[in-house]
Design an enzyme around this catalytic site. Structure first.
Site, PDB file in Angstrom:
ATOM      1  N   HIS A 198      39.096  40.461  77.761  1.00  0.00           N
ATOM      2  CA  HIS A 198      39.028  40.457  79.232  1.00  0.00           C
ATOM      3  C   HIS A 198      38.543  41.787  79.798  1.00  0.00           C
ATOM      4  O   HIS A 198      38.161  41.856  80.956  1.00  0.00           O
ATOM      5  CB  HIS A 198      40.364  40.018  79.850  1.00  0.00           C
ATOM      6  CG  HIS A 198      41.421  41.060  79.901  1.00  0.00           C
ATOM      7  ND1 HIS A 198      42.438  41.145  78.980  1.00  0.00           N
ATOM      8  CD2 HIS A 198      41.630  42.071  80.770  1.00  0.00           C
ATOM      9  CE1 HIS A 198      43.226  42.150  79.295  1.00  0.00           C
ATOM     10  NE2 HIS A 198      42.758  42.732  80.371  1.00  0.00           N
ATOM     11  N   SER A 220      45.561  47.503  78.894  1.00  0.00           N
ATOM     12  CA  SER A 220      44.885  46.360  78.261  1.00  0.00           C
ATOM     13  C   SER A 220      43.989  46.772  77.109  1.00  0.00           C
ATOM     14  O   SER A 220      43.292  47.776  77.188  1.00  0.00           O
ATOM     15  CB  SER A 220      43.986  45.674  79.272  1.00  0.00           C
ATOM     16  OG  SER A 220      44.703  44.718  79.940  1.00  0.00           O
ATOM     17  N   ASP A 249      41.964  36.409  73.572  1.00  0.00           N
ATOM     18  CA  ASP A 249      41.648  37.645  74.295  1.00  0.00           C
ATOM     19  C   ASP A 249      41.449  38.796  73.299  1.00  0.00           C
ATOM     20  O   ASP A 249      42.320  39.646  73.138  1.00  0.00           O
ATOM     21  CB  ASP A 249      42.787  37.952  75.290  1.00  0.00           C
ATOM     22  CG  ASP A 249      42.409  39.032  76.279  1.00  0.00           C
ATOM     23  OD1 ASP A 249      41.227  39.422  76.315  1.00  0.00           O
ATOM     24  OD2 ASP A 249      43.308  39.490  77.010  1.00  0.00           O
TER      25      ASP A 249
END
Ligand code: ARG
Length: 830
Positions: free
Chosen positions: A636, A780, A684
């Protein structure tokens, strides 16, 4: 979601800045004081000047009393200002503020007979009709609100269209002031042409007359293009080729080779109207640079129109792939650096009439239209199935595709109607079975993606509607049937864990049938330790068994790099230069400062695989070092337009404090998992290939993390730590400077599914019940590293992916479950 580092912690210089600001505010307030105050000031100044010495006063009076000097000074200043302004205007402002805007467009001219001569741009026939069309386009724009900006239109190609008439491809150039460049969007430019046709639309048809030219309004498409697209395509370009395939079934060879200096070439393919073009790529030998230096972009048009991209090839192709157009034209746009080559051919093919009646006895296969070619953006197929009796339904077994009921979002990978119910197709990494509880269902499929997508294949069979699975089998949500004995065995047999849900926490049966999760997991669960004996004995292979290089499997789960040779070939202890940090200063790690969410400062060298990924100069995500030239992160982080361009990214390695990286690496290529789903965050995961390997001398401050084999299991006694430079709370505005770390524990999958619902087997949850420790925005892609009790090495178990807020009680962080991707990772990096 990633975050730009808008603010970092204040440095000592930052702290000075607000003081300066307040000083200047104070000055202003003196200046704008009341009229009284101003008069008082003037009086004071006047008194001061009266006190000045006599000589100076005389000099001043002398100067002020010669009017012509004032006039001369004023004139000189005026002339200087005019000259400087003119120079600025000519050389900077005028040049800078105008730029060219380039558009490619197409529309169909109806009711015109296509002449074969139209294929030659030099022919008299082409020139005559092109001049007419050009005149029409020009007059539309010259009488529009952008008349002053319009420069020219060039008709580049005319092709015959299966709807009748002539398909016109053209370029348009506008010269616009920079300030207005945002206004000149392709929608706006397209709307001008469409509106002109609209006002002249003939009743009930889509054709309107523009100065007598019958233009089909539905066929109008206008796209912004790069200047380079325009210059490399227009007539004086050396590298535009036109090829024709007139006879169906005759393949026309196509070979492109780039010698010194590379090429940027366009090949325009045309076939007879009513036919389609299939391009077969046998080999494409290029350097993978994420479409930067080497690429082949295939368009469903004769000009490089972004809205008509069929496929982009940016990786070398060794086994043949093929792409089908939706009409009788196709453009191949090659960009190849030195010594690259393309080999293949193209052919005219007939449109597929894809309607069939299928008897399900015996079993058989159905294929996507044009199989094994990729699916074009337009296609339609209908299969009318029939089973031998009403008690039997139809089961469709897919390899890597699943049909899900359509929701509010559109279908991007295939639209299905099964007995009037609509489903969307999604590509996945596992087998599924779609069961239709009807003995003669009609199944309709339509292509529904903007570009070409992978073909699919499904095998069909009939099944007993009242007993979908054989006796003693369990029906998974994925439609698969698995043996009941496999329920709650810790293995994801259903591929969506539906066989592992609603299982009470497995209890260790220390008798003969021990629960597979407990056997040889490195912890003594039975009082006599019988669950941890004979662990190196060879056994049948499965997802939860460690596989030695020789191919044989052993019972011991975490055999890899545990400093004990377990495999006969000792392969479990090979390549173990990973996950072994050498922190520089142990004392500094527990200063109690709360960071990440509820984390503390790390020390130099504590997480040598931690990477800070900067997009366009600002922190955006984390990553981990896998090898000397590969990093791993979350998909992402790279999912939107510019984010997928490797040139904007820098990887900061061996860093504790932001800005003090030991090495900053450029990225050559970003490999996002092909099944990454931006809505569900499934798959992801992404790999980053560095342009150059980081210098080996940086070890041990830069070092890879250990990659867990798919059998690797984490127990409650493992230590799992999430690290990153992300926000320290949900509404924090300032990112930390020092790398933060926080210990979290793995939440059971059942519990996490209960909390969030949509938790796929490729996700893993971790946190603490109070929520006081968690990852947050900016973390992330960074690592969740785990270490076995008493173990020396850290394994990458999770990748920071998503969560509901940050650090909320009973809402754990969600991570990508790395063990599900071991073979995917190795298939790319080795
Ligand atoms: N998606 C976030 C990012 O882009 C990470 C969120 C993690 N959230 C959490 N509560 N653990 O940085």
């Amino acid at each position: 979601m990633g975050t730009k580092q808008e603010e970092t912690e204040q440095t000592s210089e930052d702290k000075d800045a607000p003081q300066q600001d307040s000083a200047s505010v104070a000055d202003v307030s003196v200046e704008v004081a009341t009229v009284d105050h101003t008069l008082r000031m003037l009086r004071r100044m006047y008194r001061k000047s009266r006190r000045k010495p006599k000589g100076l006063k005389r000099l001043l009076a002398y100067v002020l009393n010669i009017p012509h000097i004032t006039v001369i000074v004023t004139a000189v200043v005026f002339v200087l200002v005019v000259i400087i302004w003119s120079l600025l205007w000519v050389f900077i402002i005028r040049r800078e503020s105008y730029s060219g805007a380039y558009f490619a467009g197409m529309f169909r001219v109806a009711n015109v007979e296509f002449l074969p001569e139209y294929r030659q741009a030099e022919s008299h026939e082409f020139v005559s009709i092109a001049t007419k069309i050009q005149h029409v386009v020009s007059s539309v724009y010259k009488t529009s609100s952008v008349a002053r900006l319009y420069k020219q239109a060039v008709i580049s190609d005319l092709s015959n269209n299966d709807q009748g008439g002539v398909l016109v491809h053209f370029w348009m150039v506008f010269v616009i002031p920079r300030v207005k460049s945002a206004v000149m969007s392709e929608e706006f430019v397209g709307a001008i042409l469409k509106n002109s046709v609209l006002t002249s639309l003939q009743n009930r048809s889509s054709v309107g007359y523009l100065l007598g030219l019958p233009v089909d309004i539905d066929s109008i498409l206008i796209n912004v293009v790069q200047r380079s697209d325009y210059t490399s395509n227009t007539e004086d370009s050396q590298c535009v080729d036109k090829l024709y395939a007139n006879l169906p079934g005759v393949s026309v060879p196509l070979n492109v080779f780039s010698s010194w200096g590379g090429v940027s070439c366009h090949v325009k393919l045309t076939s007879a109207p009513g036919s389609l073009i299939r391009l077969v790529v046998s080999s494409f030998l290029i350097e993978p640079t994420d479409c930067v230096d080497d690429a082949l972009v295939v368009y469903d048009a004769l000009l490089p129109m972004r809205g008509r991209i069929l496929h982009s090839l940016c990786e070398p192709v060794s086994s043949s792939i093929s792409i089908v157009s939706t009409s009788n034209v196709m453009l191949l746009s090659f960009r190849m650096s030195d010594n690259k080559s393309f080999k293949g051919y193209f052919e005219a093919i007939a449109e597929e009439k894809c309607v069939s009646e299928v008897e399900t006895q015996p079993e058989g296969q159905i294929y996507s239209p044009f199989y094994p070619s990729m699916l074009p953006p337009e296609c339609a197929c209908t299969w009318k199935f029939k089973t031998p009796n009403p008690g039997l339904g139809v089961a469709l077994h897919f390899q890597n595709y699943v049909l899900k009921p359509k929701d509010m979002k559109g279908c991007n990978n295939g639209w299905w109607r099964v007995n009037e119910v609509i489903f969307c197709g999604i590509y996945v990494g596992y087998h599924t079975v779609f069961r239709i509880a009807h003995h003669s269902p009609a199944v309709e499929f339509r292509c529904s993606s903007p570009n070409s997508v992978q073909p699919f294949q499904a095998s069909y069979s009939s099944y007993n509607i009242s007993h979908p699975c054989p006796e003693s089998y369990f029906l998974c949500t994925t439609g698969l049937c698995v043996e009941r004995s496999r329920l709650c065995d810790g293995l994801d047999d259903c591929q969506d864990e539906s066989d592992e849900m609603l299982c009470s926490r497995p209890t260790m049966n220390c008798g003969s049938s021990s629960h597979p999760l407990f056997v040889c997991n490195g912890e003594v669960d039975c009082s006599h330790g019988e669950d941890e004996i004979n662990c190196t004995q060879e056994t049948t292979c499965s997802e939860i068994r460690y596989q030695c290089r020789s191919g044989s499997c052993i019972l011991k789960k975490n055999a890899k790099c545990d400093d004990v040779p377990d495999c006969k070939d000792h392969s479990d202890e090979a390549d173990c230069d990973c996950g072994h940090p050498t922190p520089v200063n142990k004392g500094g790690s527990s200063t109690g400062l709360h960071r990440i969410v509820g984390g503390v400062n790390s020390v130099e060298g504590e997480w040598p695989w931690q990477v800070s990924l900067h997009f366009d100069g600002s922190l955006y995500c984390g990553a981990s070092v896998l090898s000397s030239n590969w990093l791993i992160s979350a998909a992402h982080c790279f999912s939107k337009d510019r984010l997928s361009d490797p040139r904007y990214w820098r990887a900061h390695l061996g860093m504790l404090m932001q800005g003090s990286a030991k090495h900053v690496a450029e990225i050559q290529r970003i490999v996002v998992h092909e099944y990454y789903n931006a809505y569900t965050f499934d798959y992801d995961i992404a790999l980053l290939h560095l342009k150059k390997a980081w210098p080996a001398s940086l070890s041990p401050l830069v070092q890879p993390v250990c990659l867990p084999p798919s059998s690797h299991t984490i127990t409650d006694s493992h230590r799992c730590i999430v690290t990153g430079w992300g926000y320290r709370s949900e509404d924090d505005k300032v990112l930390p400077t020092v790398l933060q770390k926080a210990q979290v524990s793995i939440t059971s999958q059942t519990e996490c599914q209960r909390i969030y619902g949509l938790i796929s087997p490729r996700m893993l949850c971790a946190g603490v019940p109070s929520g006081e420790r968690d990852a947050c925005r900016g973390d992330s892609g960074g690592p969740l590293s785990c270490q076995a009790p008493g173990g020396s090495r850290w394994f990458l178990i999770g990748i920071v992916s998503w969560g509901s807020g940050c650090g909320r009680p009973n809402l754990p962080g969600v991570y990508t479950r790395v063990t599900k991707f071991t073979s995917w990772i190795y298939s790319h990096i080795s």
